[in-house]
Design an enzyme around this catalytic site. Structure first.
Site, PDB file in Angstrom:
ATOM      1  CB  CYS A 103     -25.195   4.704  15.575  1.00  0.00           C
ATOM      2  SG  CYS A 103     -26.567   4.162  16.629  1.00  0.00           S
ATOM      3  CB  CYS A 147     -30.973   1.268  16.990  1.00  0.00           C
ATOM      4  SG  CYS A 147     -29.853   2.691  17.072  1.00  0.00           S
ATOM      5  CB  CYS A 188     -28.755   5.430  14.125  1.00  0.00           C
ATOM      6  SG  CYS A 188     -28.401   3.871  13.277  1.00  0.00           S
ATOM      7  CE  LYS A 243     -25.290 -25.582 -15.875  1.00  0.00           C
ATOM      8  NZ  LYS A 243     -26.253 -24.500 -16.195  1.00  0.00           N
ATOM      9  CB  CYS A 272     -27.080   0.424  17.074  1.00  0.00           C
ATOM     10  SG  CYS A 272     -27.331   0.734  15.302  1.00  0.00           S
ATOM     11  CE  LYS A 280     -21.626 -23.792 -17.870  1.00  0.00           C
ATOM     12  NZ  LYS A 280     -22.164 -22.615 -17.154  1.00  0.00           N
ATOM     13  CG  ASP A 330      -2.012  -1.048   1.153  1.00  0.00           C
ATOM     14  OD1 ASP A 330      -2.258  -1.571   0.038  1.00  0.00           O
ATOM     15  OD2 ASP A 330      -2.613  -1.357   2.198  1.00  0.00           O
ATOM     16  CD  GLU A 388     -11.661 -24.412 -18.866  1.00  0.00           C
ATOM     17  OE1 GLU A 388     -10.433 -24.424 -19.029  1.00  0.00           O
ATOM     18  OE2 GLU A 388     -12.430 -23.643 -19.469  1.00  0.00           O
ATOM     19  CG  ASP A 392     -22.913 -19.042 -11.724  1.00  0.00           C
ATOM     20  OD1 ASP A 392     -23.253 -18.614 -12.845  1.00  0.00           O
ATOM     21  OD2 ASP A 392     -23.706 -19.176 -10.779  1.00  0.00           O
ATOM     22  CE1 TYR A 405     -13.348 -19.439 -21.058  1.00  0.00           C
ATOM     23  CE2 TYR A 405     -13.235 -18.381 -18.906  1.00  0.00           C
ATOM     24  CZ  TYR A 405     -13.900 -18.607 -20.092  1.00  0.00           C
ATOM     25  OH  TYR A 405     -15.098 -17.980 -20.346  1.00  0.00           O
TER      26      TYR A 405
END
Length: 742
Positions: free
Chosen positions: A477, A490, A496, A383, A474, A135, A58, A133, A137, A244
């Site tokens: 908050c 809350c 809040c 599948k 809560c 499949k 970073d 490989e 989604d 792929y």
């Protein structure tokens, strides 16, 4: 990677002040930082083997951004461009270099064996090896590299053309901006954009905590994110990508040997090629023609591209992420075994899959097999059966509503229930959790109440210790949580942020102020423009609002016009909008008719509220508690201030007619001399119905100045006629209605 780059191993992070650098030193340091950041991205995203920690990475990334900003350095191809570019009005379309066909599929092993029989028959009985490989989604994309530089990305679309998502895909960390190693001069690859399961659950948790609906499944989340018009929104979401397939490849040193059988197509590509100075569109056009003429002819003379398994090996060398579950198998029975084994591992993977893909390995065999109008003949998807009813709770989120009620929501591994994919289910309240004995990690059965609302019916297998520990403060908050029987609340009120967001969205919805839905309300609260209560909205300057992401001056001025048009609402609308628990539009109208003005309403006793028709003891108690809350009183007084909302209009007794009986009107924009509520009251006095949304039952949309876009779009969709203000009053005059401005 240069061996002497000081930012690769144990990088020194004590940088000199930017102001102490000359431009030449800044450029040199920036180039080394870019090189190092790309290297660390490769180690992390492709090899899964980082050599430095997150903090060090970073700091390197931030230093690079500091230098680019301070010295206005060229940023093309820089890792800092992943933060997202400028928003666009709509996604354009581009033509794919090579068609992106779909894959035929089945969940039956017999169909996979039939696929293998057809392949071997069409290849004259030749031996066939397969690459298997997962499949994925997710969402399929085409990504183009020219001279090693990331140039373009597009969704699959109809297979021939797709949506241009170049800037959005650029933000994905696992999609390199520059290829590594000895890469082809032109490389067009196919990948799958997805959201990892752990990141998906965390993202859904944040959405539910904000009061937004969660995404049904990771694929929907990935697709919605990739199609964002603002790339900076895409950059904030946890997209990833596996590669792929090579769709097209060309290399000046490897081509021209006659091996591709392209009948001169390679000459056209070579003529368009000029390294970094290439006209990319001309080059891709030539490559498209070459690919079409050769029926494929991918990567002639390029090492490793004569097989799918070779591609799997070359991709990481070029910095492209592949999946570690890919396997090369000798025959179809091994491919079936691969699928069955992967199904048992499915829940352990950090990405969603719904089966496996079986591909003929040899590229020359693939070209002989060709395609149908829609499918590759050399690939088949085997599948998994759909998940149904029983699933696992991955998290429990406590959602804060507009009135402060805390609702526990179970986040689930997506499951199909009654033909609908479900990713969350209600746990109702703390008592329900205790009765079920449910906790994160348990396997549960999901039902749908009334075939609509999903809920946890029972724990099928207890996999956790104890039950979910409902919070005593809560989650938004930190205020104390109070119980009212089985329900938890809350106590933070509008202090809040969650309640403030909901209250703002509800307030503007009831007063028919277009432009502030849940998303915009959240944006206004997060930016601190609405910090204390809904009255802050009236103090937001157009210029300040226009600077927010996704707004602009036109949207900001339209919202200001909406606020001004609703400055003197009827008392009933006002009482409904301020968010009194259990007081909706009907009860609010009864209160307005009974008390007549705000002061009388505020000065009433509890018994006076109960005396109103439609108000029982419980509602009367809610009204009294709301009215007695010092913060609520202050909000009401702020809203009555003329510089904000203005004094709500008391209801008037007016003579009614039936000239517009049976007609339904909707208003958008502002009409000089009239408020929106006065226009609605006008048509209602003469028998019409005035609503706030356009539907197929709407007879007319009246369009004033600075109208909202959504109502006009709905009018077009439902074929509802539009009238401007002059035409509207002419229509009333034809019906004998005197419509002088109040």
């Amino acid at each position: 990677m240069a061996d002497d780059n000081p930012y690769v191993t144990d990088p020194a992070l004590d940088f000199r002040d930017v102001e102490a650098l000359g431009e030449a030193d800044a450029r040199a340091q920036a180039e080394r930082l870019r090189e190092a950041v790309r290297f660390h991205d490769y180690r992390y995203y492709v090899l899964n083997d980082p050599v430095i920690g997150d903090r060090a990475y970073d700091r390197l990334f931030e230093r690079l951004r500091e230098l680019e900003d301070a010295f206005d350095l060229e940023r093309e191809g820089s890792p800092t461009q992943r933060v997202g570019g400028e928003p666009v009005d709509e996604l354009g379309t581009v033509e794919h270099v090579a068609p992106l066909f779909s894959i035929d599929s089945s969940g039956d092993a017999a169909d996979v064996r039939e696929f293998d029989r057809r392949v071997r028959r069409d290849l004259g009985g030749a031996d066939v090896a397969y690459v298997c490989e997962p499949k994925f989604d997710g969402l399929s994309v085409e990504v183009v590299y020219v001279d090693g530089r990331y140039e373009r990305a597009a969704t699959r679309g109809d297979g021939e053309t797709g949506e241009d998502v170049t800037e959005n895909v650029r933000t994905i960390e696992s999609v390199p901006q520059r290829l590594r190693g000895d890469h082809p001069d032109v490389l067009v690859v196919r990948g799958e954009v997805y959201i990892p399961r752990d990141a998906f659950q965390q993202y859904n948790r944040e959405r539910v905590e904000r009061g937004d609906d969660p995404f049904a499944n990771p694929r929907n989340a990935a697709a919605g994110t990739l199609r964002q018009l603002d790339p900076s929104v895409t950059a904030e979401r946890p997209l990833d990508c596996f590669f792929y397939d090579v769709l097209a490849a060309w290399d000046a040193d490897a081509s021209g040997d006659g091996g591709s059988g392209d009948d001169g197509g390679d000459d056209a590509v070579r003529a368009a090629w000029n390294g970094s100075g290439t006209n990319v569109e001309a080059l891709l056009d030539a490559l498209r023609e070459r690919s079409s003429a050769s029926g494929g002819g991918l990567g002639a003379g390029i090492d490793g591209l004569d097989t799918h398994w070779g591609e799997v090996g070359r991709f990481p060398e070029w910095g492209l992420k592949t999946n570690d579950r890919d396997r090369r198998v000798a025959d179809v029975e091994a491919a079936i075994d691969y699928r069955d084994a992967l199904r048992t591992e499915r829940e352990e993977l950090n990405y969603e899959i719904d089966g496996t893909v079986v591909k003929v390995d040899d590229r020359a065999q693939c070209e002989r097999l060709g395609t149908t109008a829609r499918h590759y003949r050399w690939a088949y998807a085997y599948k998994f059966p759909a998940r149904t009813e029983v699933t696992t709770i991955t998290d429990v989120v406590v959602q804060v509503g507009r009135t402060g009620r805390l609702t526990p929501v179970a986040l689930l591994e997506p499951v199909e229930v009654g033909g609908v994919t479900v990713s969350r289910a209600s746990l109702h309240n703390p008592e329900e959790i205790d009765e079920l004995g449910v906790n994160v990690g348990d396997e549960v059965r999901i039902e749908r109440a009334g075939d609509v609302i999903p809920y946890v019916d029972e724990v099928v297998e207890k996999r956790s210790e104890g039950t979910f520990d409902f919070p005593e403060s809560c989650p938004v908050c930190g205020s104390d949580v109070e119980r009212d029987g089985p329900i938890a609340f809350c106590t933070g009120g509008l202090a809040c942020d969650a309640q403030l967001v909901h209250a703002l969205a509800y307030f503007t919805d009831v007063l028919d102020i277009e432009g502030v839905g849940e998303a915009a309300a959240e944006q206004l609260v997060e930016a601190g423009l609405v910090a204390d209560d809904v009255a802050d909205l009236y103090d937001v300057e157009v210029e300040t609002l226009a600077e927010l992401s996704g707004w602009g001056e036109t949207s900001a001025r339209n919202l200001r016009a909406e606020l001004d048009a609703a400055r003197h609402p009827p008392l009933g609308d006002f009482l409904a909008a301020i968010g009194i628990p259990e007081v909706g539009p009907i009860v609010a109208a009864d209160l307005a008719a009974h008390f007549g003005d705000v002061d009388a309403f505020l000065d009433a006793e509890r018994d006076d509220y109960e005396a109103v028709e439609g108000v029982g003891p419980t509602v009367a108690e809610h009204i009294a508690e709301f009215r007695d809350n010092e913060r609520n009183r202050r909000v009401i007084e702020r809203l009555r201030d003329e510089s904000r909302l203005g004094e709500p209009d008391a209801p008037e007794m007016t003579e009614e007619g039936d000239e517009l009986a049976g007609e339904t009107y909707v208003f958008t924009g502002s009409v000089e001399g009239w408020t929106r509520d006065e226009l609605q009251e006008l048509v209602e006095r003469h028998g019409a119905t005035a609503t706030t949304s356009v539907s197929s039952n709407t007879d007319c949309l009246v369009v004033g100045s600075n109208p909202g876009a959504s109502k006009r779009e709905d009018a077009t969709e439902h074929d509802v006629p539009e009238l401007d203000a002059d035409a509207f009053f002419e229509r009333l005059a034809e019906r004998g209605i005197d419509a002088d401005a109040p």
